[in-house]
Design an enzyme around this catalytic site. Structure first.
Site, short mmCIF file in Angstrom:
data_model
loop_
_atom_site.label_atom_id
_atom_site.label_comp_id
_atom_site.label_asym_id
_atom_site.label_seq_id
_atom_site.Cartn_x
_atom_site.Cartn_y
_atom_site.Cartn_z
N LYS A 255 -14.03 -26.91 9.43
CA LYS A 255 -12.73 -26.68 8.80
C LYS A 255 -12.48 -25.17 8.71
O LYS A 255 -13.35 -24.42 8.24
CB LYS A 255 -12.78 -27.31 7.40
CG LYS A 255 -11.44 -27.51 6.73
CD LYS A 255 -11.65 -28.30 5.43
CE LYS A 255 -10.35 -28.61 4.72
NZ LYS A 255 -10.58 -29.39 3.47
N SER B 7 -7.37 -33.13 3.20
CA SER B 7 -7.04 -31.91 3.86
C SER B 7 -7.90 -31.59 5.09
O SER B 7 -7.54 -30.71 5.85
CB SER B 7 -7.15 -30.76 2.85
OG SER B 7 -8.49 -30.56 2.47
N SER C 190 -10.47 -35.04 0.32
CA SER C 190 -10.21 -34.32 1.56
C SER C 190 -11.23 -34.52 2.67
O SER C 190 -10.98 -34.16 3.81
CB SER C 190 -10.05 -32.83 1.28
OG SER C 190 -8.80 -32.58 0.66
#
Lengths: 520, 520
Positions: A107, A183, A207
């Site tokens: 990420k 996310s 997330s």
């Protein structure tokens, strides 16, 4: 808007800069990718076969680098770095490290090892801003992995979808009209089409789990402070009212425990002393599991495919001889939990992140407005108000712990894990992810939780009940979102939750439940 | 003052009510105590022999209940309750519980098991306010102990002495002119004259260790979240910037580990889910210890007796074959640590506790003014400012952890524990405890720490250096405080500190170091 033209140019320039960086990184791919159709199919699952060479396909079936995903999941492809790293590893006299040669995607806002790293966290203001590595990635790197791709996250990193002014919208590889979740939706889109076998996300409200569930992969949110966030780029540094944790996202169940074992074995608490100093000790059940099933959360009913997934899993558990009881949430106030956690997310009323976005005039996206401006409990707090909500949080946690402990009253066995949905349904259509309760509940409680794939939406089986009467406005919103044809082939996953700090037990329960479902 | 007469009456009435409760509880003692001299000797150590019967003395030499201590350490004697509890235990068919029949004394603000409990926490406003038990005491009780006495704490529970408008001043049983330390100074005065063999204090800046050190008993501050504070009465509920922890205070070294073992074995995390879910696993050294000696903290020099205690202990450690190195604090900014922690104590600038005291008009005592009004970093913070200081705290902790980890650089062994003073000297004269650095340092870092008795002040050996030039104002204040005759016979103790969460290792190191000093 007229007054903001200069500001608007700021964010647009920034976004263009990030896009140029991404495109330049993708242009490095050799041999060049050709054959991407102008009009993309709904599902991206077959795209690699039309673009990659047979040899490449042969490789990617094992450890794919499906670069041009058109799910728009990458912020940057680390082509040069990955090649150099692979050569460096190849030059070693012998393999070294638990992840020797393994490609790992990450990420973006976490940062990245190496030189000249920039990290935007999807804020226009932070595009091109230098930000290097973090403790977790240093550990993975020292175990021999190859970082090869960085992936998207939404504005504020606080949507259960993945859209930002910097990188645009990431879509679900099973269906472009659906979200890959968020996310960590760049990760889920990439791993969901085997563009990566193992990625790293982060979870403070769902997330890791929501995106993993939406693409049918495995995702694990450990108890906070088992894995370090030390060195990540994030907002509100110093906030400790509610904690995020990194977690693995992967196509392979056993990779979850391997990841945890390796990361904890590095004793990260010697560098980040906030981490719990506790060895990773795999759990082994010596009796049949006792599972509590959460059929719904007392607020929002499940879509038919999620209900079916739960029924199928429960049937398999019963058949395997597990003890199955109900987890009755109605009396446990999941609505209160949301009221508390949504306030804890933004004790400054969102001021810091709003200021950051306003710096460049980037538009505030609808799901940002949803999570900051539309939550009644979000306000700019005084320190006393902060203490009050933290005290409410602690009281809520104690109440929930008591409910769990009380399952062992009357001489019965204590419930081992809760089996529950990770969402009201399969991946939602874009902009519809406005109910967090099925994941955020376990963040408020800091309970470890893992998601795993169960089935896919089947219009023949998963018919809508036309007579259902929604119980409240949220329930109505979710009910009206469903119609089977929107979700064809979308993966449906379930979630296993353990008591706080019983991380090992949750992963052991996953193995047991999947075995019960016929997955050795 | 004229306008405050009504208010002043409020706190005076409240204090009178607390005193009446205490005196009534003491009047229950049978047979009645007689022979207390009108003019009390400097040391209370011989008092019991002049008051108690031979049979009582025989008992108290083993498990004393020396009620009328004249150190003014009790808020309440639990005479009826203890008798009733003892009878209840005697009526059991067989002994049950790890603490079966053991009398335990407790710090008042924690609360107490039983009916009609009131708990003031030494605030006039809270006198006669109902407040019952807490998780820790419920555990001790379920293990069969007999709670028999509740002990004093200072105003705000944030002095390293023990004086309040409600209970007056508690004095050191070795010397009435010296403090018993604080904030668990009622416990230290009581245990210090064997009026109790095992007591429970609490520590957020030194409040278990400082009083234990000042009376020559053993006191242990574990890592926070090993023992629960769930249910205690305290200010600023919900504050989590810096955490207090209960800890045992005892005449016997091995009671520390027994206490920890029993309390952790109860799995308190099932009720208070904030507690670290980790078994108590006694540590055994397999190699000679590697000890780092902190000869001073870079700010305030030691009084001669403390310096001598450290030299004697180090000599014994070297003789025993331990590896001894220096812990050089100058580069580690213990002054910055104080700046951070003193701010973290009062993120509301002390408003809540000031309001509580002003409710009844009770005078703000000098050491309260010292810790709130005279600390530059104490201010009413915004949430953003709170995050900033928490981020500073975390950065400081990481820097210190790195320094410790770096002791293993260059292929050397990592330091096992730090041996250091728990204070600049022996118990201070009243109102002089204005330097917390030797204990609060380890609260900021959340490192476990134990204190143990080493020697007593000896005017012949512990002469003042007339040529010493103080390095700063704090150092001057401490230097000028010392003259040997003030401290005759006062106990001098040392402190052993471990890395965060290495609680078991600290207690194992205590055993090793005491053995090296000839105490099997």
């Amino acid at each position: 808007m007229g007054d903001n033209i200069k500001q608007i140019n700021i964010w647009q320039d920034k976004a263009a800069s990030a896009a140029a960086r991404r495109d330049a990184s993708l242009a490095k791919v050799e041999p060049k990718l050709e054959g991407i159709p102008d009009v993309l199919p709904l599902s991206s699952q077959e795209l690699p076969k039309s673009v990659l060479t047979p040899r490449e396909l042969q490789i990617t079936e094992k450890y794919s680098v499906t670069e041009l995903l058109k799910t728009n999941c990458l912020t940057e492809l680390l082509w040069d770095q990955a090649i150099a790293r692979a050569k460096q590893l190849d030059a070693l006299p012998e393999p070294k490290g638990a992840f020797f040669g393994l490609p790992i995607s990450t990420k973006e806002h976490h940062g990245m090892v190496g030189e000249n790293v920039v990290t935007s966290a999807s804020y226009a203001a932070w595009v091109d801003k230098e930000h290097g590595s973090n403790l977790l990635y240093d550990i993975l790197y020292s175990e021999g992995c190859v970082f090869f791709a960085r992936t998207t996250q939404p504005q504020t990193i606080m949507h259960l979808e993945t859209s930002s002014n910097v990188y645009g919208r990431t879509v679900n590889p099973y269906n472009r009209d659906l979200t890959p979740g968020g996310s960590s939706g760049g990760e889920s889109a990439l791993v969901g089409m085997r563009g990566s076998l193992l990625g790293v996300g982060g979870d403070i409200g769902g997330s890791v789990r929501c995106p993993s569930a939406h693409v049918g992969i495995y995702g694990f949110k450990p108890t906070a402070k088992r894995i370090s966030v030390f060195g990540q780029r994030a907002n509100m540094a110093g906030k400790e009212t509610i904690l995020s944790t990194p977690g693995p996202m992967t196509v392979e169940r056993d990779a979850l425990e391997l990841f945890m074992k390796v990361v904890v074995a590095a004793e990260p608490w010697r560098i980040d002393p906030s981490i719990t100093a506790k060895a990773w000790t795999p759990y082994r059940f010596t009796k049949p599991l006792k599972i509590a099933v959460q059929w719904w959360d007392g607020i929002v009913q499940l879509h038919p495919p999620m209900r079916r997934a739960l029924e199928e899993a429960v049937a398999a558990c019963k058949k395997a001889g597990f003890e199955v009881v109900d987890w009755n949430c109605e009396s446990l106030g999941h609505d209160e939990a949301w009221d508390i956690i949504s306030g804890l997310y933004w004790p400054d009323g969102g001021e810091e992140v709003m200021n950051l976005m306003n710096e460049t005039g980037e538009p505030i996206l609808p799901l940002t407005k949803f999570i900051i401006e539309e939550q009644p409990s979000v306000k700019k707090m005084t320190v006393q108000e902060l203490w009050e909500i933290c005290a409410r949080r602690d009281a809520y946690r104690a109440r929930y712990a008591k409910a769990w402990t009380d399952t062992a009253a009357n001489g019965e066995r204590e419930v081992d894990v809760i089996l529950c949905p990770p969402s009201f349904g399969a991946a939602a259509p874009h902009e519809q992810s406005r109910y967090w309760g099925y994941t955020s509940q376990w963040n408020l409680l800091d309970y470890p939780a893992v998601v795993f794939p169960v089935t896919t939406v089947d219009p023949a089986k998963d018919v809508k009940d036309p007579n259902y009467v929604p119980k409240n406005e949220q329930d109505r919103f979710v009910y009206e979102m469903y119609s089977p044809e929107k979700y064809v082939n979308a993966p449906v996953s379930l979630q296993i939750v353990g008591r706080r700090q019983y991380d090992e037990k949750v992963l052991a329960a996953l193995v047991e439940i999947e075995r019960a479902m016929g997955r050795p």
